[in-house]
Scaffold this active site. Structure first.
Site, PDB file in Angstrom:
ATOM      1  N   ASP A  73       0.840  -1.206   0.000  1.00  0.00           N
ATOM      2  CA  ASP A  73       0.000   0.000   0.000  1.00  0.00           C
ATOM      3  C   ASP A  73       0.874   1.255   0.000  1.00  0.00           C
ATOM      4  OD1 ASP A  73       0.829  -0.686   2.665  1.00  0.00           O
ATOM      5  OD2 ASP A  73      -0.569   0.803   3.444  1.00  0.00           O
ATOM      6  N   GLU A 134      -0.035  -1.150   5.629  1.00  0.00           N
ATOM      7  CA  GLU A 134       1.087  -0.756   6.478  1.00  0.00           C
ATOM      8  C   GLU A 134       0.980   0.716   6.855  1.00  0.00           C
ATOM      9  OE1 GLU A 134       5.272   0.416   7.576  1.00  0.00           O
ATOM     10  OE2 GLU A 134       3.931   1.262   6.075  1.00  0.00           O
TER      11      GLU A 134
HETATM   12 ZN   LIG Z   1       6.920   2.252   3.929  1.00  0.00          ZN
END
Ligand SMILES: [Zn+2]
Length: 366
Positions: A73, A134
């Site tokens: 992401d 993340e």
């Molecule tokens: Zn990163």
């Protein structure tokens, strides 16, 4: 495949936290073509995402196992990216981020395993995790089942800086919240019958120690609000949200306790009810410089003629989660800087050798 061409191909696939489907599908195909068995877990379900973590394993032809990780992401302004080369760097067109954080990490891993496989040497078991969510709070890393891996440690290719920079520590983060419950009253007729929650909250924040607390601990309370929608009522409810970061878990816990008691004490005698919340979102970590995960990285960099630079980083990453779960995990820089901004850039001198570093790491494992 050329690493720069592959980078361009992957950043032009839109991806965001919770919306990693297209890049996950592209990576699944690439990994299967390289002989990996690829699985997807249900990590997306933990934060409302549409995609799980990809985990890929290619059985070894000699003993040993090595795990690499990057995230799929990106932060905001990470859609419709048009990467371009400029003076030895890859940059965006200025309207978006570049997403070298963390597409460069993904490309380094793909390039490295491709090189290792092409060398036709006996290889250890190769393990890869491409995580989701993340940037939205390390969601994929939290949900990842580490028991499926055999590697005794993990290289997380997700750190700013030029090749050679290794991140052996990062701060932890606590989320903090206070809510003051006062009492409403008509502001014109009988304000003395109210308990002004906004006033009490301001007093709490004004007397709270925050900002830079010591050389490794900080806190910040930037979100404030009240339950009021009109000025003619004494404020019955007010809240503030913030965070604290520290490299030292004990200091983080001490600040959480201080924050909670300070909020209660500051409101004493006012008649207001104060509730607080304080929880560790992710723990700090610090790896000793003689840990095997660092020794192998040092050896691999030296074999490439690159000076290893072991430093502590400033942000949280999947390595925080894995280290807290007991898997020693090291951040590895692949050449990007100014990540999370429109000026993000990727140093090609570093990036074009990042696959070689992954290949050398594989070679050092026995
Ligand atoms: Zn990163």
């Amino acid at each position: 495949m050329d690493i720069i061409e592959e980078f361009k191909e992957l950043v032009m696939i839109d991806s965001a936290s919770g919306k990693e489907r297209a890049i996950a599908d592209a990576l699944t195909k690439k990994l299967r073509d390289l002989g990996f068995a690829v699985k997807e877990d249900r990590a997306g379900d933990t934060f409302g995402g549409d995609t799980g973590n990809l985990t890929a394993v290619r059985e070894g032809t000699r003993p040993g196992a090595i795990l690499f990780c990057s995230h799929m992401d990106r932060v905001a302004k990470g859609l419709s990216i048009h990467p371009q080369e400029k003076d030895g760097y890859l940059v965006s067109d200025g309207t978006t981020i570049l997403a070298a954080d963390d597409v460069s990490g993904i490309c380094a891993i793909l390039d490295g395993v491709r090189r290792a496989i092409a060398s036709q040497k006996p290889l250890p078991r190769l393990e890869i995790a491409f995580t989701v969510g993340e940037e939205a709070g390390l969601w994929g890393g939290r949900a990842l089942d580490l028991s499926q891996f055999q590697s005794p440690f993990c290289y997380v290719l997700d750190s700013p800086g030029t090749l050679g920079r290794l991140i052996n520590g990062a701060p932890g983060l606590a989320k903090l919240q206070v809510e003051v419950q006062g009492k409403a009253a008509h502001a014109g007729n009988e304000p003395e019958k109210g308990i002004n929650a906004a006033h009490i909250l301001c007093h709490i924040l004004d007397t709270l120690k925050d900002g830079r607390l010591d050389e490794e601990t900080v806190s910040n309370f930037p979100l404030l609000g009240t339950g009021n929608t009109a000025t003619n009522i004494v404020c019955a409810q007010a809240w503030a949200k913030g965070e604290s970061r520290s490299r030292d878990r004990k200091k983080l816990e001490a600040y959480m306790a201080y924050f909670q008691s300070h909020c209660q004490e500051s409101a004493q005698g006012t008649g207001a009810a104060v509730t607080t919340q304080a929880e560790i979102s992710f723990a700090p970590f610090l790896l000793e410089e003689n840990e095997p995960v660092i020794c192998h990285a040092r050896k691999a960099l030296e074999a490439m003629g690159i000076e290893p630079r072991i430093e502590q980083g400033g942000g949280g990453m999947d390595a925080n989660i894995y280290n807290a779960k007991g898997l020693p995990s090291l951040g590895v820089a692949t050449g990007y800087t100014k990540n999370h901004t429109l000026e993000e850039n990727l140093d090609l001198a570093s990036f074009t050798r990042s696959g070689e570093l992954v290949e050398k790491l594989i070679e050092t494992i026995s």
